[in-house]
Design a protein around this motif. Structure first.
Motif, PDB file in Angstrom:
ATOM      1  N   LEU A 166      -3.641   3.685   2.838  1.00 12.85           N
ATOM      2  CA  LEU A 166      -2.819   2.481   2.751  1.00 12.85           C
ATOM      3  C   LEU A 166      -2.008   2.445   1.458  1.00 12.85           C
ATOM      4  CD1 LEU A 166      -5.421  -0.100   4.100  1.00 12.85           C
ATOM      5  CD2 LEU A 166      -3.283   0.549   5.243  1.00 12.85           C
ATOM      6  N   VAL A 167      -2.639   2.776   0.349  1.00 15.39           N
ATOM      7  CA  VAL A 167      -1.920   2.773  -0.926  1.00 15.39           C
ATOM      8  C   VAL A 167      -0.821   3.836  -0.916  1.00 15.39           C
ATOM      9  CG1 VAL A 167      -2.146   3.186  -3.411  1.00 15.39           C
ATOM     10  CG2 VAL A 167      -3.856   1.803  -2.206  1.00 15.39           C
ATOM     11  N   ALA A 168      -1.082   4.960  -0.275  1.00 17.92           N
ATOM     12  CA  ALA A 168      -0.047   5.998  -0.159  1.00 17.92           C
ATOM     13  C   ALA A 168       1.155   5.474   0.611  1.00 17.92           C
ATOM     14  CB  ALA A 168      -0.628   7.231   0.530  1.00 17.92           C
ATOM     15  N   LYS A 169       0.897   4.696   1.651  1.00 17.29           N
ATOM     16  CA  LYS A 169       2.005   4.149   2.443  1.00 17.29           C
ATOM     17  C   LYS A 169       2.807   3.111   1.661  1.00 17.29           C
ATOM     18  CE  LYS A 169       0.350   5.032   7.123  1.00 17.29           C
ATOM     19  NZ  LYS A 169       0.185   4.512   8.494  1.00 17.29           N
ATOM     20  N   LEU A 170       2.174   2.427   0.725  1.00 20.26           N
ATOM     21  CA  LEU A 170       2.886   1.422  -0.079  1.00 20.26           C
ATOM     22  C   LEU A 170       3.900   2.053  -1.030  1.00 20.26           C
ATOM     23  CD1 LEU A 170      -0.088  -0.946  -0.937  1.00 20.26           C
ATOM     24  CD2 LEU A 170       1.946  -1.582   0.381  1.00 20.26           C
ATOM     25  N   ASP A 171       3.717   3.334  -1.383  1.00 17.05           N
ATOM     26  CA  ASP A 171       4.655   4.043  -2.263  1.00 17.05           C
ATOM     27  C   ASP A 171       4.904   3.233  -3.540  1.00 17.05           C
ATOM     28  OD1 ASP A 171       6.203   6.297  -2.801  1.00 17.05           O
ATOM     29  OD2 ASP A 171       8.030   5.410  -1.973  1.00 17.05           O
ATOM     30  N   LEU A 172       3.817   2.912  -4.229  1.00 16.19           N
ATOM     31  CA  LEU A 172       3.880   2.005  -5.373  1.00 16.19           C
ATOM     32  C   LEU A 172       4.491   2.655  -6.607  1.00 16.19           C
ATOM     33  CD1 LEU A 172       0.330   0.409  -5.061  1.00 16.19           C
ATOM     34  CD2 LEU A 172       2.520  -0.679  -4.507  1.00 16.19           C
ATOM     35  N   GLU A 173       5.171   1.821  -7.384  1.00 14.11           N
ATOM     36  CA  GLU A 173       5.624   2.176  -8.718  1.00 14.11           C
ATOM     37  C   GLU A 173       4.968   1.214  -9.703  1.00 14.11           C
ATOM     38  OE1 GLU A 173       9.862   2.158  -8.810  1.00 14.11           O
ATOM     39  OE2 GLU A 173      10.064   3.538  -7.095  1.00 14.11           O
ATOM     40  N   GLU A 174       4.912   1.596 -10.963  1.00  6.51           N
ATOM     41  CA  GLU A 174       4.225   0.801 -11.981  1.00  6.51           C
ATOM     42  C   GLU A 174       4.751  -0.634 -12.025  1.00  6.51           C
ATOM     43  OE1 GLU A 174       1.267   0.334 -14.850  1.00  6.51           O
ATOM     44  OE2 GLU A 174       1.709   2.087 -13.620  1.00  6.51           O
ATOM     45  N   ASP A 175       3.831  -1.581 -12.018  1.00  6.53           N
ATOM     46  CA  ASP A 175       4.097  -3.016 -12.146  1.00  6.53           C
ATOM     47  C   ASP A 175       4.822  -3.619 -10.945  1.00  6.53           C
ATOM     48  OD1 ASP A 175       2.762  -3.271 -14.559  1.00  6.53           O
ATOM     49  OD2 ASP A 175       4.567  -2.902 -15.758  1.00  6.53           O
ATOM     50  N   MET A 176       4.836  -2.928  -9.825  1.00  5.98           N
ATOM     51  CA  MET A 176       5.362  -3.564  -8.619  1.00  5.98           C
ATOM     52  C   MET A 176       4.509  -4.780  -8.268  1.00  5.98           C
ATOM     53  SD  MET A 176       6.584  -0.813  -5.742  1.00  5.98           S
ATOM     54  CE  MET A 176       8.272  -0.210  -5.754  1.00  5.98           C
ATOM     55  N   GLU A 177       5.162  -5.814  -7.746  1.00  6.47           N
ATOM     56  CA  GLU A 177       4.469  -7.019  -7.321  1.00  6.47           C
ATOM     57  C   GLU A 177       4.112  -6.885  -5.839  1.00  6.47           C
ATOM     58  OE1 GLU A 177       3.542  -9.574  -9.108  1.00  6.47           O
ATOM     59  OE2 GLU A 177       4.558  -9.113 -10.998  1.00  6.47           O
ATOM     60  N   GLY A 237       6.894 -17.028  -2.140  1.00  5.44           N
ATOM     61  CA  GLY A 237       7.074 -16.051  -3.206  1.00  5.44           C
ATOM     62  C   GLY A 237       7.859 -14.852  -2.710  1.00  5.44           C
ATOM     63  N   ARG A 238       8.241 -13.982  -3.641  1.00  7.01           N
ATOM     64  CA  ARG A 238       8.993 -12.771  -3.294  1.00  7.01           C
ATOM     65  C   ARG A 238       8.316 -11.582  -3.959  1.00  7.01           C
ATOM     66  NH1 ARG A 238      13.909 -12.444  -0.283  1.00  7.01           N
ATOM     67  NH2 ARG A 238      15.228 -11.843  -2.032  1.00  7.01           N
ATOM     68  N   PHE A 239       8.135 -10.506  -3.182  1.00  5.68           N
ATOM     69  CA  PHE A 239       7.342  -9.376  -3.640  1.00  5.68           C
ATOM     70  C   PHE A 239       7.994  -8.060  -3.243  1.00  5.68           C
ATOM     71  CE2 PHE A 239       4.614 -13.002  -3.313  1.00  5.68           C
ATOM     72  CZ  PHE A 239       3.734 -12.894  -4.375  1.00  5.68           C
ATOM     73  N   ASP A 240       7.713  -7.026  -4.043  1.00  3.73           N
ATOM     74  CA  ASP A 240       8.204  -5.687  -3.728  1.00  3.73           C
ATOM     75  C   ASP A 240       7.514  -5.126  -2.492  1.00  3.73           C
ATOM     76  OD1 ASP A 240       9.836  -5.354  -6.197  1.00  3.73           O
ATOM     77  OD2 ASP A 240       7.867  -5.488  -7.161  1.00  3.73           O
ATOM     78  N   ARG A 241       6.253  -5.477  -2.330  1.00  2.00           N
ATOM     79  CA  ARG A 241       5.482  -5.008  -1.181  1.00  2.00           C
ATOM     80  C   ARG A 241       4.628  -6.170  -0.648  1.00  2.00           C
ATOM     81  NH1 ARG A 241       8.518  -1.454  -2.045  1.00  2.00           N
ATOM     82  NH2 ARG A 241       8.077   0.765  -2.456  1.00  2.00           N
ATOM     83  N   VAL A 242       4.410  -6.143   0.656  1.00  2.29           N
ATOM     84  CA  VAL A 242       3.448  -7.040   1.307  1.00  2.29           C
ATOM     85  C   VAL A 242       2.495  -6.162   2.104  1.00  2.29           C
ATOM     86  CG1 VAL A 242       3.097  -8.866   3.022  1.00  2.29           C
ATOM     87  CG2 VAL A 242       5.054  -8.987   1.458  1.00  2.29           C
TER      88      VAL A 242
END
Length: 406
Positions: A166-177, A237-242
């Motif tokens: 799941l975290v891989a699918k989120l493709d996170l970058e540092e401090d993303m909300e 609210g507004r977020f980079d990922r949900v």
């Protein structure tokens, strides 16, 4: 016994069922081929009628209160297994067919999940003692489908792999909300925070949030995770990922647009969402009466046609779909076996009737993923067509990085 015998004779085609009636008479149904032989005893004549009219609910209730018992070495799992491999003939019975049409007509009534009603229904299940869940879940208290690379993999390894996937699918970058809709006991929030995200986690269960906050502090990421005791419809609210895992099953058929609308509204223009939910590979249906009454009131497992109709109405891009077919079967198999091994401890927390209810529930859902139409899907959704990488290799690349591989 005549009505019940007519029903059993019409649908037990595989295996054999032996029924010992109230007076000690023995009735046999089925050829005994291609399935187990199961023996049950009925202790109340009222069951003859109630089992005919609503076999799934009546059988579960009778097993709970002890008026239906397993005999000659048969188990609840054996009984449910025999039922599951004969499910199709049961649906073809004229009376059962009419009853199912009636239940389907009432499904929107059963799933009128207003905000307050939804909170109450979620607490019915998730505010049970956390010690109960510790008896059969992994150490991370993950109460959703694991990700098995092999059927014999341990539950702990499979749940860890699910979080990584799941975290891989989120493709996170540092401090993303990141907004998490339905946070459980905090394992995914911890994993996302460890990957550099700042997480807001919604949950309507005070018991879960209490434990999740303890676990977040123990993991040392309390500065990156905040829990909010609100229904998704109460939040802005507004977020980079949900991300939402194992939550959509509680939304109800009449609220899919509310749910996906909130996902859309909480995303930035270039953000995207990861949705993980149980689904069905058949056309729209209903929630089984036992599960609806005792386990997940207001819950519904949607067909993909219902899900995609909603995303289409709301203008969301479905950027990726993955179907996990047998993973939840393996997961619940492991939960059931662990629960069986800890049955005495569960009875000390609650009572014998509760244990039989939980047995019936776990057996039913396990076999629903083995012989029924249930599966799990994971979607990537966005407002913009290019918000998600256009080649899904990024998922595998991210998994390798998260696993410390080159």
């Amino acid at each position: 016994m005549k009505l019940l015998s007519s029903l059993l004779r019409s649908f037990i085609k595989r295996g054999r069922m032996r029924v010992i009636d109230v007076d000690g008479g023995v009735h046999e149904f089925g050829s005994g081929e291609d399935g187990p032989t199961v023996t049950i005893r009925l202790h109340d004549k009222k069951l003859y009628r109630s089992l005919f009219l609503n076999p799934e609910l009546a059988a579960g209730e009778a097993y709970m209160d002890g008026t239906l018992t397993m005999e000659e070495g048969s188990t609840c799992f054996d009984f449910m297994f025999l039922f599951s491999i004969n499910r199709a003939p049961l649906g073809a019975h004229p009376v059962q067919g009419l009853l199912r049409k009636g239940w389907k007509a009432l499904r929107r009534h059963h799933q009128k999940n207003s905000v307050e009603r939804a909170k109450k229904q979620a607490r019915h299940h998730y505010d049970l003692s956390t010690e109960l869940y510790r008896l059969f879940l992994d150490d991370g208290l993950n109460y959703s489908c694991a990700y098995y690379t092999d059927p014999d993999e341990s539950l702990e390894a499979a749940q860890d792999a699910k979080l990584t996937h799941l975290v891989a699918k989120l493709d996170l970058e540092e401090d993303m909300e990141v907004l998490e809709i339905g946070g459980g006991w905090g394992s995914l929030a911890i994993r996302m925070a460890q990957a550099g995200a700042r997480v807001t986690s919604l949950n309507v269960s005070p018991e879960q949030v209490k434990i999740a906050e303890e676990r977040v502090r123990a993991a040392g990421v309390e500065d990156r995770v905040s829990f909010v005791l609100k229904d998704y419809r109460e939040f802005e609210g507004r977020f980079d990922r949900v991300i939402s895992v194992g939550m959509m099953e509680h939304v109800g058929i009449g609220h899919l647009d509310d749910y996906f609308g909130k996902v859309r509204d909480c995303l930035t223009d270039q953000g995207f969402a990861v949705i993980h939910s149980i689904g069905r590979m058949t056309p729209p249906g209903t929630t089984g009466p036992f599960i609806r009454k005792y386990i997940f009131p207001g819950g519904y497992v949607p067909a993909l046609s219902e899900v995609f109709a909603s995303t289409e109405r709301l203008g969301l891009w479905v950027c990726d779909t993955e179907i996990l077919r047998l993973h939840y079967y393996y997961t619940i198999r492991d939960w059931r076996l662990r629960f069986e091994g800890q049955r005495q401890a569960a009875a000390e927390l609650y009572d014998e009737a509760f244990c039989r209810m939980w047995e019936f529930y776990l057996c039913a859902v396990e076999l629903g993923f083995l012989h029924g139409s249930n599966m799990v899907f994971q979607l990537l959704l966005s407002k913009e067509r290019d918000a998600v990488p256009i080649i899904r290799d990024f998922i595998v690349d991210n998994e390798r990085k998260l696993n410390g591989q080159k």
